[in-house]
Design an enzyme around this catalytic site. Structure first.
Site, PDB file in Angstrom:
ATOM      1  N   ASN A  33       1.669  10.445  16.939  1.00  0.00           N
ATOM      2  CA  ASN A  33       0.482   9.700  16.612  1.00  0.00           C
ATOM      3  C   ASN A  33      -0.790   9.782  17.317  1.00  0.00           C
ATOM      4  O   ASN A  33      -1.805  10.142  16.894  1.00  0.00           O
ATOM      5  CB  ASN A  33       0.778   8.218  16.078  1.00  0.00           C
ATOM      6  CG  ASN A  33       1.484   7.836  14.912  1.00  0.00           C
ATOM      7  OD1 ASN A  33       2.786   7.543  14.859  1.00  0.00           O
ATOM      8  ND2 ASN A  33       1.278   8.689  13.863  1.00  0.00           N
ATOM      9  N   LYS A  59       7.499   7.989  18.734  1.00  0.00           N
ATOM     10  CA  LYS A  59       6.615   8.118  17.803  1.00  0.00           C
ATOM     11  C   LYS A  59       5.338   8.264  17.937  1.00  0.00           C
ATOM     12  O   LYS A  59       4.434   8.889  17.479  1.00  0.00           O
ATOM     13  CB  LYS A  59       6.802   6.781  16.664  1.00  0.00           C
ATOM     14  CG  LYS A  59       6.038   6.931  15.362  1.00  0.00           C
ATOM     15  CD  LYS A  59       6.464   7.596  14.388  1.00  0.00           C
ATOM     16  CE  LYS A  59       5.835   8.227  13.089  1.00  0.00           C
ATOM     17  NZ  LYS A  59       4.911   6.953  12.539  1.00  0.00           N
ATOM     18  N   GLY A 113       0.843  -1.182   0.014  1.00  0.00           N
ATOM     19  CA  GLY A 113       0.157   0.053   0.098  1.00  0.00           C
ATOM     20  C   GLY A 113       0.888   1.166  -0.001  1.00  0.00           C
ATOM     21  O   GLY A 113       1.927   1.412  -0.503  1.00  0.00           O
TER      22      GLY A 113
END
Ligand SMILES: NC(=O)C1=CN([C@@H]2O[C@H](COP(=O)(O)OP(=O)(O)OC[C@H]3O[C@@H](n4cnc5c(N)ncnc54)[C@H](OP(=O)(O)O)[C@@H]3O)[C@@H](O)[C@H]2O)C=CC1
Ligand SMILES: CC(C)(CO)C(=O)C(=O)O
Length: 315
Positions: free
Chosen positions: A196, A192, A12
């Site tokens: 997010n 991270k 993807g």
């Protein structure tokens, strides 16, 4: 050029982009696809990128993992909502002395993968990438692309920098993908999440892009509070995220082009949301250490509602 073979599970926005770049650099890459299979098998992959557009007219495409050769590096690039498929996919595609590299967002996936693959090395990569799949076999890379790469060890004990990580980093660098090696995967994953958790969550709940969230003091404050809660979660595992890092993430987002985080794109496209990997798991991990992340829990419950209603066919 290395002779390591790569399998991309999920071609993807992310897997298609990195896999295509690796093949373009001369590596032997094998792509697992679902709805794009016929198109990609016939016509290959098209990458529109801010670094330069390119087409790979011929790729090794598969619609069944069992037909793929065993590879040295198996990149997990499905959405985490599809990770229930990994016990079936991984054992047949990874070499005994190979590596599974989890490039997904969220927390705890390496632990699950290690349970599946036993003695095979497991690594994680945090991708600072803005990419979308815009059509069959058609990837649009908008910005960034750097990967922070780190090796997994049981209970996320810091693994240091290993030879294997260095070799994978060399392959990605040969494909002009910037790589930073990190000694502590758990710290890298919590860092991270500092980005997010606030932006993925609030963009869905408030129907807003990153620039809109940063333009109003109400939401900017909320973003910052959520970032500090993520830092509290990390601290419960002895991982320290500094105030300076949080400030850098805020500044970085202000400078970013207006962006719809991946969860917002999924929501707008009526796809399942990665709520468990990005919100549920960090909450669960912090709770196991006696730390209650109240604001993140509030986001989690709202997102679960929206996700469940979406699955029932609501708006
Ligand atoms: N996109 C980005 O810029 C970033 C993404 N990430 C993370 O990377 C991960 C992947 O995200 P992203 O690439 O955006 O998601 P995409 O939905 O674009 O890609 C996932 C791909 O997996 C394919 N797939 C699903 N099920 C199967 C299956 N059974 N067999 C083969 N292929 C399958 C999908 O095909 P189909 O469409 O046919 O279902 C799709 O092409 C997520 O965890 C995300 O959070 C992290 C940082 C940045
Ligand atoms: C940080 C960002 C925007 C890209 O790395 C991301 O992870 C996302 O959209 O979910």
């Amino acid at each position: 050029m290395s002779d390591r073979t790569y399998a991309i599970l999920g071609t993807g926005a992310l897997g298609g982009f990195y896999g295509a770049r690796l093949q373009k650099a001369g590596l032997d890459v094998h792509f697992l696809l679902k709805s794009d299979y016929e198109q990609v098998n016939k016509y290959g992959l098209v990458v529109e990128s801010k670094d330069g557009d390119f087409t790979l007219p011929k790729v090794h495409a598969y619609n069944d993992v069992e037909k793929m050769p065993r590879c040295d590096v198996v990149v997990v690039a499905l959405k985490t909502t599809q990770n229930h498929l990994l016990p079936k996919m991984l054992p047949s595609v990874v070499k005994d002395d190979g590596v599974v590299l989890v490039l997904q967002n969220g927390l705890g996936v390496e632990e699950e993968v290690a349970e599946i693959v036993g003695n095979v090395t497991v690594s994680g990569g945090l991708c600072f990438l803005c990419s979308n799949k815009v059509g069959l076999g058609h990837i649009h890379h908008l910005d960034y692309g750097q990967i922070v790469l780190s090796e997994y060890t049981p209970n996320y004990q810091p693994a240091g920098i290993t030879e294997m990580m260095q070799q994978i980093a060399n392959d990605f660098e040969s494909a002009e993908i910037s790589i930073e090696l990190a000694e502590d995967l758990l710290l890298a994953r919590w860092k991270k999440l500092v980005w997010n958790i606030p932006y993925n969550g609030l963009s869905v709940i408030l129907n807003a892009r990153t620039d809109e969230l940063m333009a109003y003091s109400y939401t900017r404050q909320l973003v910052e509070q959520l970032m500090y809660e993520v830092a509290a979660g990390a601290k419960s595992y002895g991982r320290i995220i500094s105030d300076r890092f949080i400030q850098t993430m805020l500044d970085y987002t202000v400078k970013m082009k207006p962006y719809r985080p991946s969860m917002k794109i999924d929501y707008d496209e009526h796809r399942p949301l990665e709520v468990e990997a990005i919100f549920g798991k960090p909450l669960q991990k912090a709770q196991a250490k006696g730390v209650n992340l109240v604001q993140i829990s509030c986001l989690y419950h709202q997102l679960k509602f929206l996700d469940a209603r979406g699955k029932e066919g609501g708006c």
